[in-house]
Structure formats: structure tokens, C-alpha cells
Design an enzyme around this catalytic site. Structure first.
Site, PDB file in Angstrom:
ATOM      1  N   GLU A  85     -13.834 -27.603  43.792  1.00 28.04           N
ATOM      2  CA  GLU A  85     -14.102 -28.982  43.377  1.00 28.04           C
ATOM      3  C   GLU A  85     -13.347 -29.934  44.301  1.00 28.04           C
ATOM      4  OE1 GLU A  85     -15.088 -32.391  42.090  1.00 28.04           O
ATOM      5  OE2 GLU A  85     -15.967 -30.748  40.902  1.00 28.04           O
ATOM      6  N   ASP A 112     -13.249 -29.501  49.857  1.00 28.09           N
ATOM      7  CA  ASP A 112     -14.653 -29.730  50.164  1.00 28.09           C
ATOM      8  C   ASP A 112     -15.344 -28.360  50.207  1.00 28.09           C
ATOM      9  OD1 ASP A 112     -17.136 -30.050  51.522  1.00 28.09           O
ATOM     10  OD2 ASP A 112     -16.412 -31.861  52.506  1.00 28.09           O
ATOM     11  N   ASP A 130     -23.688 -26.758  42.084  1.00 26.32           N
ATOM     12  CA  ASP A 130     -23.987 -27.882  41.183  1.00 26.32           C
ATOM     13  C   ASP A 130     -23.004 -28.998  41.520  1.00 26.32           C
ATOM     14  OD1 ASP A 130     -25.106 -29.401  39.174  1.00 26.32           O
ATOM     15  OD2 ASP A 130     -23.974 -28.440  37.567  1.00 26.32           O
ATOM     16  N   ASP A 133     -22.317 -35.848  42.566  1.00 22.47           N
ATOM     17  CA  ASP A 133     -21.334 -36.879  42.259  1.00 22.47           C
ATOM     18  C   ASP A 133     -22.079 -38.127  41.797  1.00 22.47           C
ATOM     19  OD1 ASP A 133     -22.324 -38.158  44.546  1.00 22.47           O
ATOM     20  OD2 ASP A 133     -20.632 -37.567  45.804  1.00 22.47           O
TER      21      ASP A 133
END
Length: 246
Positions: A85, A112, A130, A133
Site C-alpha cells: 500500500e 509503490d 485493487d 485511489d
């Protein structure tokens, strides 16, 4: 940390949601059943168990409210799970959403995911993508290079599961990119009643690969698990039997 969007937690008597805007719910959790998959598309993503019934190593791109992470942690106890994440503000809310602490089989990495995927030497049975943002899908998580890296980190028979916006102007572009990376071993399944579609792409698929589905609960899954995901596993199975998306 200021360069990352700060999510807002919205609570009712029965649920808790993570949102980036007034109209987009990023994740939702039942207060009474925090491990339950609340959204149809997340249940559809777990249709990956058709291909990998008992994955040993799982990589997740995007933590959000941890719906998939919690589900897999509870219901696939033999699986090691790594979650990548980028947004530290999202990770900071992990306790609010009952996401497990790091332990020997669960780890959250702040990075990243495109960089992680390019650099890691780890191999996985399932990769969940998934990574939405507040602006949609980050460009680096839907590039041809990223999908090639996804394929590289998969064991033989491993599967990438990617959540896409069904009506995005770039949806077909992303499908073409992952199809090229996986030599056409791809199935696209629409999540009923939603704007989501889910791509399943397998490393090492051949036309001789046989998939089977039974309504009977697999021995290694609980009744609770099977009730939630069996319709999705069936839907993915139907997709493998047809050339058209379902």
C-alpha cells in the site's frame, strides 16, 4: 505524508466505511462481522479459488479497508499474505478496520506497488490488484510493464486478479495489455449489479487445462466462507467455459 490523500472514516451503528470523496466508498466493513466481504466485486475476486483452491503465497496491491486481506487471513490459514500500500494514511487506519497486525504470515509494506513488483524476487500463487485511489487507477498500476511484472512473480498456474472500472474509457486498453502479457490466458467477468469487472489471468494456462466446479463445499473451507463466495466461483467457472465475458 502530506502528498497523499487522507481518507475519511464514516461510521453508522452497523458499518464503518473508508472514503476519499462524498460519492466514492473505498471500503466498507460490517461492525458485527468485520471479516465479511461487503462488496460484490470483492466476492467475485475471491473466485480465484477456482484456479488456486489453496494458495500458499498471496500478494495484494492496495490495502484500503483490508476486506480481501482480512478474508484471506481468516479463511485461508495456510496462506502467507503480503499487502503493498502506497498511502501511509490508509495504513494508519488498519486498527480501525480490524486489519491484523503483522506476523509470520501477514505483512503490510508501505511502497509503490509498481516498484515492489519490479524489484521483488518473491514468487506468488495469487496477485490481487485493487489499487484505486481518489482519481481512479494509478497509471503505474495498469501499464504493460506492470502486468509483465505481475506475470513474472507468479508461480506456474498462478493467477493475477485485477479489479477494473467496467465503464472506464481505458478498460479495453488495460484488458489488451494484460492479455498480451499473459499470451491470451485471460477471463473478464462482470460483477453483477456494479460498475466493476474483474480480470483473471493465469500463468501457464493451456487449452488442455481443465477447470471443475461443484456446489459441494470444499473440505478445506468453512461453511461461512463457501456461502459468501460459491456464487462467484461458479460465475468464474462459467467464464472459463465461454469465450465471451459473463
Amino acid at each position: 505524508m502530506s502528498s497523499y490523500e487522507i481518507p475519511v472514516v464514516q461510521e453508522t451503528s452497523s458499518s464503518k466505511s473508508m472514503v476519499f470523496s462524498d460519492i466514492d466508498i473505498q471500503s466498507r466493513m460490517s461492525v458485527a462481522r468485520p471479516d465479511e466481504l461487503q462488496f460484490e466485486y470483492t466476492r467475485l475476486m475471491m473466485g480465484v479459488l477456482l484456479f488456486q483452491p489453496q494458495p500458499k503465497r498471496i500478494l495484494m496491491v492496495g490495502l484500503g479497508g483490508g476486506s480481501l486481506a482480512k478474508f484471506c487471513y481468516k479463511h485461508l490459514p495456510d496462506a502467507h499474505i503480503t499487502v503493498v500500500e502506497i498511502n501511509p494514511h490508509v495504513i494508519a487506519l488498519r486498527q480501525s478496520f480490524c486489519i491484523p497486525d503483522d506476523d509470520v504470515r501477514f505483512q503490510v509494506v508501505q511502497m509503490d506497488a509498481a516498484h515492489f513488483m519490479a524489484q521483488t524476487e518473491q514468487m506468488f500463487d495469487v496477485v490481487f490488484v485493487d489499487g484505486f485511489d481518489q482519481h481512479g487507477m494509478p497509471e503505474q498500476l495498469c501499464s504493460s510493464q506492470f502486468y509483465s511484472d505481475c506475470r513474472r512473480v507468479l508461480n506456474a498456474g498462478g493467477v493475477v486478479v485485477a479489479n477494473l472500472h467496467r465503464f472506464s474509457a481505458y478498460r479495453d486498453v488495460y484488458v489488451d495489455r494484460i492479455e498480451a502479457a499473459f499470451d491470451g490466458a485471460l477471463w473478464v467477468v462482470n460483477a453483477p449489479g456494479t460498475t466493476n469487472c474483474v480480470m483473471f489471468a493465469m500463468r501457464g494456462f493451456s487449452q488442455d487445462t481443465q477447470f471443475t466446479f461443484s456446489k459441494r463445499k470444499p473440505a478445506h473451507l468453512s461453511e461461512e466462507t463457501w456461502v459468501q463466495i460459491s456464487p462467484s466461483v461458479a460465475r468464474v467457472f462459467l467464464a472459463t467455459q465461454n469465450t465471451a465475458s459473463v
